[in-house]
Enzyme design. Sequence first.
Site, PDB file in Angstrom:
ATOM      1  N   PRO A 321       0.827  -1.203   0.000  1.00  0.00           N
ATOM      2  CA  PRO A 321       0.000   0.000   0.000  1.00  0.00           C
ATOM      3  C   PRO A 321       0.868   1.262   0.000  1.00  0.00           C
ATOM      4  CG  PRO A 321       0.139  -0.903   2.212  1.00  0.00           C
ATOM      5  CD  PRO A 321       0.885  -1.855   1.321  1.00  0.00           C
ATOM      6  N   CYS A 391       0.306  27.613 -17.502  1.00  0.00           N
ATOM      7  CA  CYS A 391      -0.136  27.971 -18.852  1.00  0.00           C
ATOM      8  C   CYS A 391      -0.818  26.809 -19.553  1.00  0.00           C
ATOM      9  CB  CYS A 391       1.061  28.460 -19.654  1.00  0.00           C
ATOM     10  SG  CYS A 391       1.822  29.878 -18.887  1.00  0.00           S
TER      11      CYS A 391
HETATM   12  C1  LIG Z   1       3.795  -2.563  -8.110  1.00  0.00           C
HETATM   13  C2  LIG Z   1       3.092  -1.527  -7.324  1.00  0.00           C
HETATM   14  N1  LIG Z   1       2.918  -1.729  -6.013  1.00  0.00           N
HETATM   15  C3  LIG Z   1       2.284  -0.821  -5.237  1.00  0.00           C
HETATM   16  C4  LIG Z   1       1.787   0.349  -5.788  1.00  0.00           C
HETATM   17  C5  LIG Z   1       1.110   1.319  -4.879  1.00  0.00           C
HETATM   18  O1  LIG Z   1      -0.187   1.581  -5.243  1.00  0.00           O
HETATM   19  P1  LIG Z   1      -1.102   2.450  -4.253  1.00  0.00           P
HETATM   20  O2  LIG Z   1      -0.337   3.667  -3.890  1.00  0.00           O
HETATM   21  O3  LIG Z   1      -2.319   2.760  -5.064  1.00  0.00           O
HETATM   22  O4  LIG Z   1      -1.378   1.593  -3.064  1.00  0.00           O
HETATM   23  C6  LIG Z   1       1.917   0.583  -7.160  1.00  0.00           C
HETATM   24  C7  LIG Z   1       1.373   1.803  -7.751  1.00  0.00           C
HETATM   25  O5  LIG Z   1       1.453   2.097  -8.887  1.00  0.00           O
HETATM   26  C8  LIG Z   1       2.598  -0.378  -7.949  1.00  0.00           C
HETATM   27  O6  LIG Z   1       2.765  -0.204  -9.258  1.00  0.00           O
END
Ligand SMILES: Cc1ncc(COP(=O)(O)O)c(C=O)c1O
Length: 463
Positions: A321, A391
């Site tokens: 996360p 802009c």
């Molecule tokens: C491989 C991977 N893990 C974790 C994340 C984190 O996602 P989020 O910030 O939505 O939890 C991303 C986001 O692009 C990702 O590409």
Amino acid sequence: MSRSAHPAGPRHADVLPEGHYTAPPADLNALDPKVWAHTVTRDQNGVVNVGGIEVTRLAEEFGTPAYFLDEADFRSRARAWRTAFGHDADVFYAGKAFLSRAVVRWLHEEGLNLDVCSGGELATALSAGMPADRIAFHGNNKSETEIRTAIEAGVGRIVLDSFQEIVRVAHIAQSLGKRQRVQIRVTVGVEAHTHEFIATAHEDQKFGIPLAGGQAAEAVRRALQLDGLELIGIHSHIGSQIFDMSGFEVAAHRVVGLLKAIRDEHGVELPEIDLGGGLGIAYTSDDDPREPHEIAKALSEIVTRECEAAKLRTPRISVEPGRAIVGPTAFTLYEVGTIKPLDGLRTYVSVDGGMSDNIRTALYDAEYSVALVSRTSDAEPMLVRVVGKHCESGDIVVKDAFLPSDLAAGDLIAVPATGAYCRSMASNYNHALRPPVVAVNDGGARVIVRRETEEDLLRLDVG
Ligand SMILES: Cc1ncc(COP(=O)(O)O)c(C=O)c1O
């Protein structure tokens, strides 16, 4: 999310324009705790406080635009994820959402791991003392230097994203006399965003190796043959701002299907499975995110059920996360500069930042909310579009929202839930100076990322 035009309220429109707005809130001065950091309140003078400090004082001391990050809130969200997943699972904070050395230290202290996806993020993590074995290195096109640096540092895992990278990482590891722990990122044919997921055809993207057509199985075959690699698991990330767990259910089903195929073909049960990030947060009062303990329970049940059905040992789960930890912890504070009512349409409120500090609205059509924070007002609601000073006519921070109709130049307004993918995606467009990030905690405020200066810009311009 169903949002539609509402007949009440807007001051400068007889016929309401098309838009993504609901009714004006019953009380424009109220702060919905869903979208604001935990310590945000309004004091008896009507001024919004964070961490016990008035935004008016913060603006005087640190200027605007600026991001204010509630440290206690960050720590408590990080801890909630850690606790929810317990000792049988790993939480890797996705540094791409927002990374600074202070954040790395907080994560370390709260027992989280870290996902980085560039040499710069890795350098930040290591320089702030994150143990290398708690770092996962991601990315669809890591350079040889990045791979070498990561392996030399001893990162806990590299997530392999292509056939070329399988060989590249194996060679570099071997040349360094190491065996690198790796996962293979697969695309499971599911793409999930907000309340929906689509379970077809989303192999058509740059990340990962498709399960379809046996490509992921072939990647596993190759990785298992290379001495420089220790294949520890399979990785899947299905999207962003997800509220509905059914996309994870399909993803877990398909990843476990691959684990079973690997067991049947190679006699190996891979010990780990990473289900990525993407869990949603409340940007507006319409969003209803799940709590970490509900997510942990749901994911663990899904994986356990699938593994039981496949007669596999349940692998150790990890999640990544980013937004769900840092997103709600910060808001961006702006000063109102100009107010332009367009009859029959809406009122444009220009602030002293814009797409250089928040590109998400222009990039993804993201929705945000906004509040007048330097005072309260009993004036009637006015439908506004909060725009920046760049802009581009697409330089929109908040597409549709209501602010009091007595809003005036010099008022401070704040956009909540800007902790993720705002400072980390900030740019110098129009030679804007990227705003500082100020951590606020228990009556104290300190800059953790300073504001850029014109000297910073000129230092890079060596022509
Ligand atoms: C491989 C991977 N893990 C974790 C994340 C984190 O996602 P989020 O910030 O939505 O939890 C991303 C986001 O692009 C990702 O590409």
